[in-house]
Design a protein around this motif. Structure first.
Motif, mmCIF file in Angstrom:
data_model
loop_
_atom_site.group_PDB
_atom_site.id
_atom_site.type_symbol
_atom_site.label_atom_id
_atom_site.label_comp_id
_atom_site.label_asym_id
_atom_site.label_seq_id
_atom_site.Cartn_x
_atom_site.Cartn_y
_atom_site.Cartn_z
ATOM 1 N N ILE A 1 19.982 -13.400 -21.056
ATOM 2 C CA ILE A 1 20.248 -13.733 -19.662
ATOM 3 C C ILE A 1 21.278 -12.728 -19.165
ATOM 4 C CG2 ILE A 1 21.172 -15.445 -18.060
ATOM 5 C CD1 ILE A 1 20.357 -17.613 -20.134
ATOM 6 N N LEU A 24 24.351 -22.325 -17.911
ATOM 7 C CA LEU A 24 23.945 -21.111 -18.618
ATOM 8 C C LEU A 24 23.818 -21.374 -20.117
ATOM 9 C CD1 LEU A 24 26.096 -18.308 -16.943
ATOM 10 C CD2 LEU A 24 23.616 -18.566 -16.854
ATOM 11 N N LYS A 28 20.383 -20.778 -22.454
ATOM 12 C CA LYS A 28 20.351 -19.788 -23.528
ATOM 13 C C LYS A 28 19.658 -20.363 -24.756
ATOM 14 C CE LYS A 28 23.918 -19.016 -26.134
ATOM 15 N NZ LYS A 28 23.375 -19.153 -27.466
ATOM 16 N N ILE A 34 23.873 -13.860 -23.580
ATOM 17 C CA ILE A 34 24.162 -13.795 -22.148
ATOM 18 C C ILE A 34 25.061 -12.587 -21.943
ATOM 19 C CG2 ILE A 34 25.191 -14.927 -20.137
ATOM 20 C CD1 ILE A 34 24.620 -17.609 -21.481
#
Length: 75
Positions: A1, A24, A28, A34
């Motif tokens: 990401i 987030l 993931k 990330i």
């Protein structure tokens, strides 16, 4: 990401919240990564503050400076 969320040189407030980072984290995958792209040339203190929040949610993070950007890799 990949997270590159600047509006001009500012990081939007809604992307600095614990809720945002937790979302987030849920997105993931187990072995995912990330990458946060932070602009450090104009707003260094804002980037440092943002990194502090990233590290609270993703303590296994490391950074790499590239030109005027700071990339933060979080597992």
């Amino acid at each position: 990401i990949l997270v590159d969320i600047y509006q001009g040189v500012l990081i939007p407030k809604e992307t600095r919240s614990r809720t945002y980072f937790n979302k987030l984290k849920r997105l993931k995958s187990k072995n995912g990564l990330i990458i946060f792209d932070l602009l450090v040339s104009h707003r260094g203190k804002q980037a440092e503050s943002y990194l502090g929040e990233v590290n609270k949610t993703f303590p296994e993070s490391f950074t790499q400076k590239v030109a005027t950007n700071l990339l933060c890799f979080s597992t």
